[in-house]
Design a protein around this motif. Structure first.
Motif, mmCIF file in Angstrom:
data_model
loop_
_atom_site.group_PDB
_atom_site.id
_atom_site.type_symbol
_atom_site.label_atom_id
_atom_site.label_comp_id
_atom_site.label_asym_id
_atom_site.label_seq_id
_atom_site.Cartn_x
_atom_site.Cartn_y
_atom_site.Cartn_z
ATOM 1 N N LEU A 160 10.447 -97.360 30.049
ATOM 2 C CA LEU A 160 11.779 -97.779 30.487
ATOM 3 C C LEU A 160 11.827 -98.003 32.000
ATOM 4 C CD1 LEU A 160 14.011 -95.443 28.291
ATOM 5 C CD2 LEU A 160 13.583 -97.895 27.984
ATOM 6 N N THR A 177 7.782 -92.895 26.956
ATOM 7 C CA THR A 177 9.080 -93.566 26.881
ATOM 8 C C THR A 177 9.685 -93.730 28.272
ATOM 9 O OG1 THR A 177 9.472 -92.657 24.674
ATOM 10 C CG2 THR A 177 11.386 -93.486 25.875
ATOM 11 N N LEU A 193 15.727 -104.451 24.852
ATOM 12 C CA LEU A 193 15.809 -103.139 25.483
ATOM 13 C C LEU A 193 16.125 -103.212 26.971
ATOM 14 C CD1 LEU A 193 12.769 -101.378 23.781
ATOM 15 C CD2 LEU A 193 15.181 -100.872 23.413
ATOM 16 N N LEU A 211 10.105 -101.361 32.635
ATOM 17 C CA LEU A 211 10.470 -102.424 31.701
ATOM 18 C C LEU A 211 10.715 -103.755 32.410
ATOM 19 C CD1 LEU A 211 10.990 -103.081 28.768
ATOM 20 C CD2 LEU A 211 13.347 -102.335 29.047
#
Length: 223
Positions: free
Chosen positions: A97, A93, A163, A100
């Protein structure tokens, strides 16, 4: 003289206005000179008692709500995972992120190249070139692979786009979930509607059986 009394545990107790308590003997009770004055005092006492009970109930409800919150199935399953599984997910994760923006940039680049250089080269081959049958099949195969790669990039970008933090570096998880659900609905029932009537008449059947035809073409040399 009048006093305020109530029955508790089989005996009368009497209200003392100074201590704000009910006492077991009437000689400690507050006394009023008229029944109306005693009733007024009783009325005020009942109002305070009702207010106290409402406040207590409110605090009790709030405590019970905080004490037993609704827990999702996801959270219950998550805490039963092994430490290794949790560490792996957290690591993935964080990496996702952190990269991203870079991932989104690469996907946009793939889409731009498919719509730009690759598409223009193939269109000019169709316009200016004179390939034979096998050459035409290879050109089609190259175009097909390019558009499939482009579609995959567009789909991935649509999934991760919600996101990407806004200008204030915030992420609205509810909006992310709504966007994802909407994407899944559209992607699961994706179809194409021809814009040209003649092309529709000539080639609509190929979309209806595209899996079989694509399988034959994929066996040829990649572009």
């Amino acid at each position: 003289m009048y006093v305020i009394a109530k029955l508790e545990q089989g005996q009368y107790v009497y209200y003392n206005q100074n201590t704000k308590k009910f006492l077991p003997t009437d000689n400690h009770a507050s006394k009023w000179t008229s029944i109306s004055a005693a009733r007024e005092a009783l009325h005020k006492l009942e109002e305070k008692q009702a207010l106290k009970e409402n406040l207590l109930n409110s605090l009790t409800d709030e405590f019970q709500t905080q004490k037993a919150p609704v827990v999702s199935d996801y959270s219950q399953k998550f805490i039963r995972r092994s430490q290794e599984e949790v560490l792996a997910q957290v690591k993935e994760t964080v990496l996702f992120l952190r990269h991203l923006g870079e991932i989104a940039g690469l996907l946009r680049k793939e889409i731009s190249e498919a719509d730009g250089a690759v598409l223009q080269d193939i269109l000019h081959l169709a316009e200016l070139g004179q390939p034979g049958i096998m050459g035409k099949v290879q050109i089609y195969n190259c175009l097909s692979q390019s558009r499939i790669k482009r579609r995959k990039a567009k789909d991935l970008l649509a999934i991760i786009a919600p996101l990407i933090p806004a200008e204030d570096n915030s992420i609205d998880l509810d909006k992310c979930n709504d966007a994802l659900q909407n994407y899944l609905k559209v992607a699961s029932a994706r179809t194409y509607h021809f814009k040209d009537a003649q092309l529709k008449n000539n080639f609509k059947r190929y979309l209806e059986q595209s899996n079989g035809l694509r399988g034959q073409v994929d066996d040829l040399r990649d572009c």
